[in-house]
Enzyme design. Sequence first.
Site, PDB file in Angstrom:
ATOM      1  N   GLY A 132       0.923   0.180  -5.239  1.00  0.00           N
ATOM      2  CA  GLY A 132      -0.327  -0.559  -5.301  1.00  0.00           C
ATOM      3  C   GLY A 132      -1.112  -0.168  -6.526  1.00  0.00           C
ATOM      4  O   GLY A 132      -1.348   1.017  -6.745  1.00  0.00           O
ATOM      5  N   CYS A 191      12.150  -1.460   6.945  1.00  0.00           N
ATOM      6  CA  CYS A 191      12.216  -2.463   5.866  1.00  0.00           C
ATOM      7  C   CYS A 191      13.341  -2.140   4.889  1.00  0.00           C
ATOM      8  O   CYS A 191      13.294  -1.124   4.190  1.00  0.00           O
ATOM      9  CB  CYS A 191      10.884  -2.516   5.137  1.00  0.00           C
ATOM     10  SG  CYS A 191      10.871  -3.655   3.735  1.00  0.00           S
ATOM     11  N   TYR A 213      14.020  -2.242  -3.595  1.00  0.00           N
ATOM     12  CA  TYR A 213      13.046  -2.434  -4.676  1.00  0.00           C
ATOM     13  C   TYR A 213      11.809  -1.537  -4.601  1.00  0.00           C
ATOM     14  O   TYR A 213      11.408  -0.951  -5.598  1.00  0.00           O
ATOM     15  CB  TYR A 213      12.599  -3.897  -4.690  1.00  0.00           C
ATOM     16  CG  TYR A 213      11.532  -4.221  -5.718  1.00  0.00           C
ATOM     17  CD1 TYR A 213      11.811  -4.155  -7.078  1.00  0.00           C
ATOM     18  CD2 TYR A 213      10.247  -4.575  -5.326  1.00  0.00           C
ATOM     19  CE1 TYR A 213      10.836  -4.451  -8.030  1.00  0.00           C
ATOM     20  CE2 TYR A 213       9.262  -4.868  -6.261  1.00  0.00           C
ATOM     21  CZ  TYR A 213       9.564  -4.801  -7.604  1.00  0.00           C
ATOM     22  OH  TYR A 213       8.607  -5.081  -8.530  1.00  0.00           O
ATOM     23  N   CYS A 262       7.635 -12.293   4.333  1.00  0.00           N
ATOM     24  CA  CYS A 262       7.452 -11.086   5.133  1.00  0.00           C
ATOM     25  C   CYS A 262       6.071 -11.096   5.777  1.00  0.00           C
ATOM     26  O   CYS A 262       5.082 -11.437   5.131  1.00  0.00           O
ATOM     27  CB  CYS A 262       7.602  -9.839   4.263  1.00  0.00           C
ATOM     28  SG  CYS A 262       7.385  -8.288   5.175  1.00  0.00           S
ATOM     29  N   CYS A 286       0.801  -1.213   0.000  1.00  0.00           N
ATOM     30  CA  CYS A 286       0.000   0.000   0.000  1.00  0.00           C
ATOM     31  C   CYS A 286       0.841   1.272   0.000  1.00  0.00           C
ATOM     32  O   CYS A 286       2.021   1.256   0.339  1.00  0.00           O
ATOM     33  CB  CYS A 286      -0.900   0.052   1.246  1.00  0.00           C
ATOM     34  SG  CYS A 286      -1.945  -1.388   1.470  1.00  0.00           S
ATOM     35  N   CYS A 323      15.229  -4.000   9.221  1.00  0.00           N
ATOM     36  CA  CYS A 323      14.729  -5.380   9.292  1.00  0.00           C
ATOM     37  C   CYS A 323      15.292  -6.176   8.124  1.00  0.00           C
ATOM     38  O   CYS A 323      15.147  -5.781   6.970  1.00  0.00           O
ATOM     39  CB  CYS A 323      13.199  -5.384   9.238  1.00  0.00           C
ATOM     40  SG  CYS A 323      12.480  -7.043   9.153  1.00  0.00           S
ATOM     41  N   CYS A 362      13.757 -11.096   5.676  1.00  0.00           N
ATOM     42  CA  CYS A 362      13.665 -11.836   4.415  1.00  0.00           C
ATOM     43  C   CYS A 362      15.014 -12.440   4.013  1.00  0.00           C
ATOM     44  O   CYS A 362      15.065 -13.362   3.195  1.00  0.00           O
ATOM     45  CB  CYS A 362      13.126 -10.940   3.308  1.00  0.00           C
ATOM     46  SG  CYS A 362      14.007  -9.377   3.112  1.00  0.00           S
ATOM     47  N   ASN A 402      -0.903   1.258   5.804  1.00  0.00           N
ATOM     48  CA  ASN A 402       0.138   0.523   5.088  1.00  0.00           C
ATOM     49  C   ASN A 402       0.830  -0.364   6.098  1.00  0.00           C
ATOM     50  O   ASN A 402       1.402   0.125   7.074  1.00  0.00           O
ATOM     51  CB  ASN A 402       1.142   1.491   4.456  1.00  0.00           C
ATOM     52  CG  ASN A 402       2.301   0.762   3.783  1.00  0.00           C
ATOM     53  OD1 ASN A 402       2.184  -0.392   3.408  1.00  0.00           O
ATOM     54  ND2 ASN A 402       3.413   1.444   3.627  1.00  0.00           N
ATOM     55  N   GLY A 403       0.769  -1.672   5.895  1.00  0.00           N
ATOM     56  CA  GLY A 403       1.408  -2.594   6.818  1.00  0.00           C
ATOM     57  C   GLY A 403       0.584  -3.841   7.014  1.00  0.00           C
ATOM     58  O   GLY A 403      -0.305  -4.158   6.215  1.00  0.00           O
TER      59      GLY A 403
END
Length: 581
Positions: A122, A331, A337, A477, A96, A528, A531, A196-197
Amino acid sequence: MAATNLSPVSSYLAKPAPLPLNQPHTHISLPSKVLPKSSFPHKPCLSHYPTSSHTHKTPLSASSKNPLSDLFPSTKQCPEDHSLDFDDDDKPREECGVVGIFGDSEASRLCYLALHSLQHRGQEGAGIVAVKDNVLQSVTGVGLVSEVFNESKLDHLPGDLAIGHVRYSTAGSSMLKNVQPFVAGYRFGSVGVAHNGNLVNYRSLRAKLEETGSIFNTSSDTEVVLHLIAISKERPFVLRIVDACEKLEGAYSMVFLTEDKLVAVRDPFGFRPLVMGRRRNGAVVFASETCALDLIEATYEREVFPGEVLVVDKSGMQSLCLMPHPQPKQCIFEHIYFALPNSVIFGRSVYESRYRFGEILATETPVDCDVVIAVPDSGVVAALGYAAKAGVPFQQGLIRSHYVGRTFIEPSQKIRDFGVKLKLSPVRAVLEGKRVVVVDDSIVRGTTSSKIVRLLKEAGAKEVHMRIASPPIIGSCYYGVDTPSSEELISNRMNAEEIREFIGSDSLAFLPFDSLKKLLDTDSPNYCYACFSGKYPVEPRELKVKRVGDFVDDGINGSLESIDGGWVQAKPKTELEVSGA
């Protein structure tokens, strides 16, 4: 009311300093280039800023050299099976993007423009809620921002206060009901929210609310937040938000609006980005990325700090700290990306980060080559960095079509790699007879990478060397990013040499994990890396958790248990690892 009649927000917005741990709010003047980022104090503390006269999982071992049956179970489509529902990007998807604007008479139109600049976050739904005469008006729809809104619809969204949202989802016949922002009425008025999350304790919260009589209209975890606000007994409204957020676990960057207030909230770990800016007329803007601020000519001020609640109204701005704040865990994939290269995320230029990733690849994983190309668009900046460091020309060896939708009509006679060819076209004049380094941002399942290598070789490339501007992805994730299950991640099942053989390249190298951390320097602990490491800052603590960031938030009908494969078992509490790695 017109923006010119509003008292602009305080000088607090002008280059405020980060708030250090265990210290009261302080003001420190910073050079204009400093982009502040920080944690908040451990104890909640309310500060008011008056108006000024300013105007303005554990990785699995590789099972075989080419374990296609493991990577693509019978329930999945084979990579050579061309579906009419074309979605062959083979990339993680940011769920989002959010935006909020206070104090501009054209708030909804500015919101519309800002959502355009966040469209990459999105593409399957968009919405705007605006306030006029203490009434919340909403327009939402499925599709791109330009498909959802037109002049007539924006005319129905007057007022100087608005929030907006763009979302990504999988599919679902009733997805419209899950398109945000959501609006709800409760005993003290109405509230809208864009989120968003992803909340990792969504199911237990929803179950408790339903036991006490709450009725849910969507399958979105965001709706839980509205219910928690409605049942809170705290006063005033901002403390209701704090009370609700204290019950949430996971990632959330949210914007709320009421009849007269705009509120921005970021979770204590700061997983998802949220920035604040100001237009020349004093209007305050919150957005997921600074590129949205740039488009509507708002000046970047700072991030919303992890664990901060910011309230904007006609009297100015209030800043409230949430519960105790751990080490931030932002993140890292925003820099790899998700974000646009012209954005500043977590206080760092995304362009500079990606350029450095490419330089590191050229330094630590060199190879003799004649030309460097990128997989557009996300690999371009890293490829530029690689080429500059290696002293090899960068050229456009792959041309991307920006006019391919999510569906297409395929010829009855199968064409190999048809889906990839629709989006990426090789340039024979650049490739023929050349030793080519191709830079991409990541490898997820590996299917698209193998098709790209084949395209390049069929176009005459003598050698194809893949360089990936991220470490291998081995974990899903839980924090608002749609990634495949760990079993589908090729790096979770193969080592680099096995992946190289699978995709057919002459060599393959990933960005070394240690080099990535070294580049981030003192900021490294604030990111974080779940991943890449499989170690989660906030482990899912429920019996079952979402396998992907927004799996049930797609309008699928029926009970959550009936969604086959959509949930995975969480670890027992004795096995939970709350790691800073």
